[in-house]
Design a protein around this motif. Sequence first.
Motif, PDB file in Angstrom:
ATOM      1  N   SER A  43       0.856  -1.192   0.000  1.00  0.00           N
ATOM      2  CA  SER A  43       0.000   0.000   0.000  1.00  0.00           C
ATOM      3  C   SER A  43       0.890   1.239   0.000  1.00  0.00           C
ATOM      4  N   MET A  45       0.872   3.617   2.078  1.00  0.00           N
ATOM      5  CA  MET A  45       1.313   4.042   3.409  1.00  0.00           C
ATOM      6  C   MET A  45       2.435   3.188   3.987  1.00  0.00           C
ATOM      7  N   ARG A  71      -0.250  -7.047  -3.311  1.00  0.00           N
ATOM      8  CA  ARG A  71      -1.065  -7.329  -2.125  1.00  0.00           C
ATOM      9  C   ARG A  71      -1.438  -8.805  -2.123  1.00  0.00           C
ATOM     10  N   MET A  90      -0.794   2.448  -6.554  1.00  0.00           N
ATOM     11  CA  MET A  90      -1.733   3.113  -5.651  1.00  0.00           C
ATOM     12  C   MET A  90      -1.343   4.571  -5.484  1.00  0.00           C
ATOM     13  N   TRP A 159      -9.430   0.149   8.263  1.00  0.00           N
ATOM     14  CA  TRP A 159      -8.294  -0.338   7.479  1.00  0.00           C
ATOM     15  C   TRP A 159      -7.105  -0.674   8.358  1.00  0.00           C
ATOM     16  N   ASN A 201      -9.905   5.041  -1.024  1.00  0.00           N
ATOM     17  CA  ASN A 201     -10.054   4.763   0.400  1.00  0.00           C
ATOM     18  C   ASN A 201      -9.385   5.874   1.206  1.00  0.00           C
ATOM     19  N   VAL A 203      -8.326   6.678   4.802  1.00  0.00           N
ATOM     20  CA  VAL A 203      -8.170   6.097   6.140  1.00  0.00           C
ATOM     21  C   VAL A 203      -7.872   7.216   7.131  1.00  0.00           C
ATOM     22  N   ASP A 224      -4.366   8.705   5.522  1.00  0.00           N
ATOM     23  CA  ASP A 224      -3.727   7.761   4.607  1.00  0.00           C
ATOM     24  C   ASP A 224      -4.765   7.429   3.545  1.00  0.00           C
ATOM     25  N   THR A 225      -4.537   7.886   2.339  1.00  0.00           N
ATOM     26  CA  THR A 225      -5.508   7.561   1.292  1.00  0.00           C
ATOM     27  C   THR A 225      -4.894   6.617   0.268  1.00  0.00           C
ATOM     28  N   GLY A 226      -5.741   5.832  -0.339  1.00  0.00           N
ATOM     29  CA  GLY A 226      -5.294   4.924  -1.382  1.00  0.00           C
ATOM     30  C   GLY A 226      -6.281   4.983  -2.526  1.00  0.00           C
TER      31      GLY A 226
END
Length: 251
Positions: A43, A45, A71, A90, A159, A201, A203, A224-226
Amino acid sequence: MEWTSLNDIREKYLSFFESKGHLRLPSFSLVPNGDKSLLLINSGMAPMKKYFTGEVTPPRNRVTTCQKCIRTPDIEQVGKTARHGTFFEMLGNFSFGDYFKKEATAWAWEFCTEVLEMPVDKLYVTIYENDDEAYEIWTKQNGVDPSHIVRLGKADNFWEHGSGPCGPCSEIYFDRGEKYGCGSPDCGPGCECDRFTEFWNNVFSQFNNDGNGNYTELAQKNIDTGMGLERLACIMQGVDNIFEVDTVQNT
Ligand code: SER
């Protein structure tokens, strides 16, 4: 919304977040550096965990990246769904003790609806079941219709990946239409079929999981975005699945 190449989406995202004060960093290596909890970076992050915990001072408290990811927990889904891949990129915007829910959700919405001009009636938002603050922000600040907001439980909207920074999250889904649906009366955001595709996403990263399910509050609140680049390209290009986007087809 207009057909947009995958490379253009990447650039639009990174420059949008630069315009919001973020420092653009290159992708970190897929092989983690000094993190024994991960075999591969999974990810945006993951390479920056120590910026979230405050152990290391980041070069700026707002950072944006396009991170190469693998992943493994999703690997059995590859080839079965339209949206899972072995390797993916990502996009992310990160706040280390700086902005929080209001800015992260407003910018995500601005990017989707104003930069990419995604039709609002096709967008849905999920929030963690008891996150009334996120509900208020999405409805009152960002103007999202309450009928397009869904509350989901920990499996979908909290998450975490093993140990490290984690928190409740709020996702954005795109409705690709009935032809991708499972036909179930319960089909909606969070359904496993390919109709409602989660592509973003946010977070609200405010806890640390020690790896044994013990959560402690982090000293700082983080974002924390994805954003799944191939998933968004699939949506923007109106193709069937992530293997049909322009960069894959052109190889
Ligand atoms: N860490 C979250 C995810 O991977 C958001 O970046 O979905």
